[in-house]
Design an enzyme around this catalytic site. Sequence first.
Site, PDB file in Angstrom:
ATOM      1  N   GLU A 335       0.685  -1.151  -0.169  1.00 18.80           N
ATOM      2  CA  GLU A 335       0.126   0.005  -0.205  1.00 18.80           C
ATOM      3  C   GLU A 335       0.902   1.215   0.096  1.00 18.80           C
ATOM      4  O   GLU A 335       0.110   2.457   0.406  1.00 18.80           O
ATOM      5  CB  GLU A 335      -0.959  -0.074   1.257  1.00 18.80           C
ATOM      6  CG  GLU A 335      -2.011  -1.005   0.960  1.00 18.80           C
ATOM      7  CD  GLU A 335      -2.777  -1.491   2.199  1.00 18.80           C
ATOM      8  OE1 GLU A 335      -2.299  -1.146   3.412  1.00 18.80           O
ATOM      9  OE2 GLU A 335      -3.545  -2.370   2.278  1.00 18.80           O
ATOM     10  N   ASP A 359      -0.411  -5.626   9.033  1.00 20.65           N
ATOM     11  CA  ASP A 359      -1.634  -5.054   9.819  1.00 20.65           C
ATOM     12  C   ASP A 359      -1.503  -5.280  11.305  1.00 20.65           C
ATOM     13  O   ASP A 359      -1.341  -6.608  11.644  1.00 20.65           O
ATOM     14  CB  ASP A 359      -2.959  -5.514   9.373  1.00 20.65           C
ATOM     15  CG  ASP A 359      -3.350  -4.601   8.045  1.00 20.65           C
ATOM     16  OD1 ASP A 359      -2.618  -4.041   7.554  1.00 20.65           O
ATOM     17  OD2 ASP A 359      -4.493  -4.781   7.718  1.00 20.65           O
TER      18      ASP A 359
END
Length: 588
Positions: A335, A359
Amino acid sequence: MIQHPRIGIRPTIDGRRQGVRESLEVQTMNMAKSVADLISSTLKYPDGEPVECVISPSTIGRVPEAAASHELFKKSNVCATITVTPCWCYGSETMDMSPDIPHAIWGFNGTERPGAVYLAAVLASHAQKGIPAFGIYGRDVQEASDTAIPEDVKEKLLRYARAALATGLMRDTAYLSMGSVSMGIGGSIVNPDFFQEYLGMRNESVDMTEFTRRMDRGIYDPEEFERAMVWVKEHIKEGVDRNREDLILSKEEKEKQWEFVIKMFMIGRDLMVGNPRLAELGFEEEAVGHHALVAGFQGQRQWTDHFPNGDFMETFLNTQFDWNGIRKPFVFATENDSLNGVSMLFNYLLTNTPQIFADVRTYWSPEAVKRVTGHTLEGCAAAGFLHLINSGSCTLDGTGQATRDGKPVMKPFWELDESEVQAMLENTDFPPANREYFRGGGFSTRFLTKGDMPVTMVRLNLLKGVGPVLQIAEGYTLELPEDVHHTLDNRTDPGWPTTWFAPRLTGKGAFKSVYDVMNNWGANHGAITYGHIGADLITLASMLRIPVNMHNVPEEDIFRPKNWSLFGTEDLESADYRACQLLGPLHK
């Protein structure tokens, strides 16, 4: 050819001739040689070569000799200095005054000559001039004839050298953005001032259409592509397709997607570091790459809504092998989270090992685990744990299938063997991507990290008005009972790579509980490295003038420049902020 950054060793000496200086020459120069030997025999560059040291052409007793040493170091790509002495020297006359590289001074703890007095005097000069320096002084008195480096001194010398080399390895390289901001994630709003002023790096950027351009125009090595296709068919296990029936692609469509993601990997790599083979094919401009030490790929959503996602590319760039064999990993951020990419980079340069990008997804309390699974947590997991899971990609080294002394590890590529590569592949599958999230398809990476590995989770954040701040959490990976793992994993996405992580608690601050660690984490991502390297990270952060706002490193292991203590000795966190704010970024 670009030189490795080197450590400069400066033997300083009492400048008084007619007996004093002459009696110290051999001892002083031997100290320098001992430090150089320690560093070169212990530390390696990311390519596996021993770290190189440069010793001043003579001992340094007066300013002209300090200047001669400085000139030699400038020509030798020295990124940091270590001054050594067994005796009194003339402080500001013998010090290195380069303001943009780290400095350390080892003053010999002996009774015959006042090495400690010089150490204190020259550190005072460093503080007065605003040029930070690390002070190293052995805990125990040594005999003047003792040439051994005490263990406590070794530890500080090596900690300093690892961190200093990281600053040198980053300098004059680039962060490459492939795409732009992903889903509004702050870390993918790339801040060029941070990279330039704190890390000495530049920023490069390409649009994601560069991937399709190179595919359409054949700007990749076709022979490597054919070899890669054969290797993937032989070694990569396609996982279970968990998509709705109407979203499942045909076998032929999946075959095309495998071709596509392999080309993505090749193009992503070539964008970062170039590929001389492209010049042979007539693509001289593309062959040079972007001199990127770290990169990130936006992916979501403009790319992934239409094309196969970047999971395969990201996984194998961060992994230490591919169809070309075992090699050093790249540092590559999902990302385009540049701040997590930099966190990974810090970890990598300090350890030479690949990094887990994840994450920081869920805090599981003991009560919640008991309610959902009926299982009572014990051992490292007794206080609860964090579910670290990236949305589809992760270094295969994160499986923990490599071993050292029979224990799971993540280790440098030069220690890796083919049996460990095969174990990583056998314990990983690549399920078709969840097309409700990734409409263009692709293949995610699915594995479970082995337990009982010491790891450190790191995150760099940008705080308006302050600048960068660093968070560090040392802890351990966990191996849950199989049924407990599946129950918890299936509540998220069982097609993604999972690491169960228990941070080490201290009973205070952000480490009162696992919940507090989660609650104080500064962003949605973390960079996870093998080993407890929090102390090295704190040292590196102080060199870059980045304050640490959260860590669980024992106070006795914290090693910062001596002038940090002049900002206060009771509240080290506040002193760190004040020192970093006053001194400003290393490269500004």
